[in-house]
Design an enzyme around this catalytic site. Structure first.
Site, PDB file in Angstrom:
ATOM      1  CG  ASP A 557      81.503  -9.992  -9.091  1.00  0.00           C
ATOM      2  OD1 ASP A 557      82.802 -10.234 -10.037  1.00  0.00           O
ATOM      3  OD2 ASP A 557      81.406 -10.710  -7.997  1.00  0.00           O
ATOM      4  CD  GLU A 560      85.146 -11.428 -15.085  1.00  0.00           C
ATOM      5  OE1 GLU A 560      84.225 -12.079 -14.978  1.00  0.00           O
ATOM      6  OE2 GLU A 560      85.536 -10.663 -14.209  1.00  0.00           O
ATOM      7  CG  ASP A 637      86.853 -13.543  -6.288  1.00  0.00           C
ATOM      8  OD1 ASP A 637      86.298 -12.670  -6.207  1.00  0.00           O
ATOM      9  OD2 ASP A 637      85.928 -14.430  -6.950  1.00  0.00           O
TER      10      ASP A 637
END
Ligand SMILES: *[C@@H]1O[C@H](CO)[C@@H](O)[C@H](O)[C@H]1NC(C)=O
Ligand SMILES: *[C@@H]1O[C@H](CO)[C@@H](O)[C@H](O)[C@H]1NC(C)=O
Length: 987
Positions: A557, A560, A637
């Site tokens: 996760d 980015e 999300d």
């Protein structure tokens, strides 16, 4: 824990009402726009939009780029030359080396670089440690094949002055017409222009230049001193050339302006798709304002966008700069290989061939404008003509989707967080107690000791191995999260090694970069560094990451990367990666390199330690072109709100046509509490997500399916069972994606590229090549849906065989317990109908084949099957069958699609031996001919190891037509193996 007394029962009743009202009025919270740049807050985007406005507002615009005819060379499928840029208002020129490569696949590639000038020619910030070159390594990470140069490409002889024409592609039907001045290219297929480069003159390569210190202008009262503003009309806006501020952080730009931009037009194409990831319709909208249009360009700058909004061109977590254009019977595409922040403007123009036609027969042309902050201008061109030709060519370049382990395409149960190992065991037991299948349970960040990855919280997860052992009893798996931020804290060996080996990302001064994420102060592993890969591998060894077992897999996760205190919640662009590249150059690839490092670490864990040959499972949030090779993605999300359920379908369709089909959205919605209706509908939709995971935020109430209560739990269980029974069809679709890049969820345009009316449809889809057509309910209170049938074909309700016929739009009732699902005539669908606790326990279960007879009277389908976990399939250990029903002979047969080998490997033999007992237990023929009505038996013959086993008979059960429904027939236990050749005669 106190038992509830009567008082508290009353309270809980009130609470329920309150909760009901809340879920009724829960507003969809929206993103903080101020945290993310708009085009005019991103210097290079603003400059290039202004450039486009200037160019398009005057008919006398002269694009300042020309191809020097004397420089052109063509050899071996590759044209090289030099594009000369004339700098406005000066006599100076810059040379941009051009290559145009023509590949055997029929793909062309145009690359523009900038000539490296002599040292001292360009002045960089004296203190900069950044590599003084345009970033040219995107290809190294993204491209894995398909770049064999074409021997067939040729220049047409005696080309007119001013153009160079190259014919290439299948039988030379493609052509690139290269205009010298101004430089531009038209790509043609069969003489017709499909794609145009720079026909609107927006090509703009911001050349490197020395920084000239301008005298600061005298600031007059009431005026803002903005550099460059004074000479607005003639000069470029230089205000953000050398540094740029946003939200309190300043980006030093050591290389100055270096954006690349190009207009790409698709004449007579009405629709464009792609450039994932965005939460909007599949058919991309126009972006320069107006009714129903966006006013911002589509943006690609991988970001952790908190509470992202619907119907928006805002950037999200991943970037796939691949676009397809669609018109009747023709699909073409481009792939913009650039890893920097990128913006794409889309406009459409219409031209009427006949001025009196009142718009009828007018042609729409789609114009696009691509703008990237740095790097090369590097574009691949695909001329189709079919959707699969374009997706296939793109995935030949960037790689096919990983063939996942079978468990990975079954159901995943996740929550932030299962709080103890006992909690996990308890959830596991409750699934069993309620007879609900699932394969994987997930751990979010709280399992660690203080957010230190590769550790377990000793109080809450004292016995992870015991927990994993319990899961393994029913062949279930654990997925644990590992993120790229490493806690900056003493006595943590992982961070000590990261520092001592110097494997972290550096700041602009060349020191270790420090930022904030879940653990607080953190450093980020730099996976562009091969040495970081080696180190990362060592961390996953069973003796290093203690408490993990063979059924432990990984979730990446925040890659980015998400940095809570960074600009736009990510890393500063002037950070430095391995090799001296700025973060600005590699940003969109960053997440992929991290997932890749984890993929290889897991591979090594099992291979090197264990000699096991198993396929890793790694989920990623951030991605780029090529990430499909490494695992699954999810849409991040989302929210427990109906619009998010609705948006998940076009988002996943977009991923599918972008070469990355192993995609899902959090079932139930991450933020907020779904109503039971929403949760139920979400499971019904999720049963059709290639990646199927329920997940919830830490502040939400528990929502494991067994907690929903009746009738919800039962309905959700039905949806899960549907997914499990169709796993053979899903796995076959994954295998197809793995061999040719085909999407798993297929939008209407992909299946019916000649049907213009269906091009924009993005709320229904076909599953692989099975002919299954689903339209999940995504609105509250719905009791039915309309499904568009594009072709003149029969369709049958999956559950009751109600018959429809296209082309038309049909209405299906869809009460809460119903999933609108049709079977298109002409297919054979493989299933496994025995309910099990997990997919692993289905390994030797018998099959059901559903033969769906349509208008032609014939049907066909395929089944791909292997051990569902190892790489042995690469050595031939698989079953690949083609089933065909022919009405002319009334026979159903199974033939081998695996190229028979004279000397099969040991693994192949072992696998086939193990599968020998796996039978076909049932054949269902939907739309069976009336002539079978009085038939009692069918004749079955089987061929084993090349020998016919003679014929035997099996019982045929007939079910006549009822009002609106098709006739159907069942052959029970025909006594045949799934892996063998056989024939059933209904004659
Ligand atoms: C090159 O293509 C252009 C545009 O189609 C055409 O006008 C020209 O005649 C072509 N030249 C040759 C030699 O084929
Ligand atoms: C993935 O890792 C392998 C092995 O370290 C490396 O060869 C390859 O270039 C990497 N690819 C990506 C996309 O990071």
């Amino acid at each position: 824990m106190a038992v509830l007394g009567s008082d508290s029962r009353r309270w809980s009743g009130l609470l329920l009402i309150f909760v009901f009202l809340c879920s009724f009025i829960t507003p969809v919270v929206t993103v903080k726009h101020e945290n993310f740049k708009k085009c005019d807050q991103s210097g290079f985007c603003k400059r290039n939009r202004a450039y486009a406005d200037a160019a398009l507002s005057t008919s006398s615009w002269q694009a300042p780029y020309s191809l020097d005819p004397a420089s052109i060379k063509f050899d071996n499928g590759m044209l090289t030359g030099s594009v000369v840029k004339t700098i406005v208002n000066t006599a100076e020129t810059v040379r941009l080396p051009l290559t145009i490569a023509f590949y055997e696949s029929g793909t062309a590639r145009v690359t523009l670089d900038e000539e490296r000038r002599q040292k001292g020619d360009i002045v960089l910030r004296h203190d900069s440690k950044a590599k003084k070159q345009r970033y040219n390594e995107a290809e190294k990470w993204a491209i894995v094949g398909g770049t064999t140069l074409s021997q067939g490409a040729a220049t047409s002889k005696g080309a007119e002055k001013g153009t160079t024409n190259i014919s290439y592609g299948p039988a030379g039907t493609f052509e690139a017409v290269i205009r010298h001045s101004p430089f531009g290219i038209d790509f043609k297929r069969n003489g017709e222009t499909q794609i145009q480069f720079n026909n609107r003159g927006l090509l703009n390569v911001e050349h490197w230049r020395p920084k000239v210190e301008k005298p600061v202008e005298e600031k007059k009262e009431g005026e803002e001193a903005v550099v460059g503003e004074s000479a607005k009309d003639t000069e470029e806006d230089e205000g953000t050339w050398w540094d740029e501020s946003f939200g309190g952080s300043t980006d030093s730009k050591p290389k100055g302006p270096e954006a690349v931009a190009l207009d790409i037009s698709f004449p007579n194409y009405q629709h464009v798709f792609g450039v994932a990831e965005h939460a909007g319709p599949l058919s991309l909208k126009e972006t320069r304002g107006g009714d129903g249009k966006y006013s911002e360009p589509y943006r690609l700058y991988n970001s952790d966008v908190f509470e992202y909004e619907m119907d928006s061109p805002m950037t999200l977590y991943g970037a796939i700069p691949f676009m397809q254009a669609q018109k009747k019977d023709s699909t073409v595409g481009v792939f913009w290989l650039n890893a920097a922040e990128t913006w794409i403007d889309i406009t459409k123009s219409s031209s009427s061939t006949n001025p009196l036609s009142l718009g009828i027969g007018s042609k729409i042309t789609t114009n696009t404008h691509w703008i990237s902050e740095s790097g090369l201008l590097d574009v691949f061109i695909f001329l189709g003509p079919k959707p699969q030709d374009v997706v296939g060519a793109y995935t030949e370049l960037t790689g096919y989707t990983q063939l996942p382990q079978q468990f990975a395409i079954a159901y995943h149960q996740c929550r932030w967080n299962y709080v103890t190992d006992e909690d996990v065991r308890d959830v596991d037991r409750k699934f069993d107690k309620n007879r609900i299948p699932y394969d994987v349970i997930w751990l979010d960040i709280e399992y660690t000791e203080g957010k230190k990855y590769f550790t377990w919280d000793p109080d809450t997860f004292a016995n992870p191995l015991g927990m994993e052992k319990q899961l393994d009893e029913h062949e279930r798996k654990l997925v644990a999260i590992i993120d790229p931020h490493i806690k900056n804290e003493g006595n943590y060996p992982v961070v000590d090694e990261l520092k001592s080996k110097d494997l972290a990302v550096h700041n602009k001064d060349g020191n270790i970069y420090e930022g904030w994420c879940w653990p607080g102060s953190s450093h980020w592993v730099d996976c562009f560094n091969p040495a970081a890969h080696t180190w990362w591998k060592s961390l996953f060894r069973y003796d290093k990451f203690k408490g993990t077992a063979k059924n432990t897999w990984i979730w990446n996760d925040m890659n980015e990367p998400s940095v809570f205190n960074g600009p736009e919640t990510t890393m500063p662009k002037d950070n430095l990666h391995h090799g001296g590249w700025e973060h600005r150059d590699v940003h969109n690839i960053n997440g992929m390199t991290f997932q890749n490092a984890t993929y290889h670490a897991i591979l090594a864990r099992d291979k090197e330690e264990d000699k096991a040959n198993v396929r890793p499972f790694v989920l990623t949030r951030s991605f780029y072109s090529g990430s499909q090779r490494l695992g699954a993605m999810w849409t991040g999300d989302n929210q427990a709100a109906w619009p998010h359920l609705e948006a998940s379908i076009p988002m996943l369709l977009s991923m599918g046509i972008s070469g990355f089909p192993f995609a899902g959205a959090d079932v139930g919605g991450f933020f907020g509490n779904p109503s039971k209706e929403l949760l139920t509908r979400w499971y019904q939709a999720g049963a059709f997500y290639p990646f199927f995971r329920g997940h919830a935020h830490i502040d939400t109430r528990r929502r494991e399916p067994y907690l929903a209560g009746e009738p919800y739990t039962q309905i959700i269980t039905q949806a899960l069972r549907l997914r499990y029974s169709l796993l053979p069809a899903w796995y076959t679709a994954f295998h197809e994606a793995h061999t040719n890049g085909a999407p798993i969820l297929r939008p209407n345009y992909y299946v019916h590229p000649g049907d213009e009316k269906g091009f924009a449809i993005d709320d229904q889809f076909y599953v692989g090549s099975t002919g299954l057509l689903a339209k999940p309910v995504t609105t509250e209170g719905a009791d039915g849906v309309d499904i568009y049938l594009a072709d003149k074909e029969k369709y049958f309700d999956y559950f009751d065989y109600w018959m429809y016929e296209g082309p038309t739009t049909v209405s299906l009732a869809a009460s809460l317990d119903t999933i609108p699902l049709l079977m298109q005539g002409g297919h054979i669908i493989p299933r496994r109908d025995r309910p099990r606790r997990s997919s692993g326990l289905m390994r030797y279960d018998p099959f059901t084949l559903v033969v769906v007879i349509g208008n032609s009277g014939d049907a066909e389908g395929t089944l791909y099957l292997d051990d569902g976990e190892s790489f042995d399939y690469e050595e031939g250990a698989f079953i690949h069958r083609r089933f065909e029903y022919k009405s002319a002979t009334s026979t159903l047969m199974s033939e081998d699609l695996a190229a028979a080998s004279a000397s099969p490997s040991r693994k192949t033999k072992d696998y086939l031996k193990a599968m020998e007992k796996v039978r076909v237990e049932k054949v269902i023929v939907v739309g069976a001919p009336e002539s079978w009505k009085s038939k009692k038996e069918v004749e079955v013959s089987e061929e084993l190891a090349g020998k016919s086993s003679g014929t035997k008979s099996a019982e045929l059960e007939w079910h006549g037509k009822e009002e609106g429904k098709a006739a159907w027939a069942v052959v029970r236990d025909p006594g045949i193996q799934i892996g063998a050749g056989w024939k059933i005669s209904f004659a």
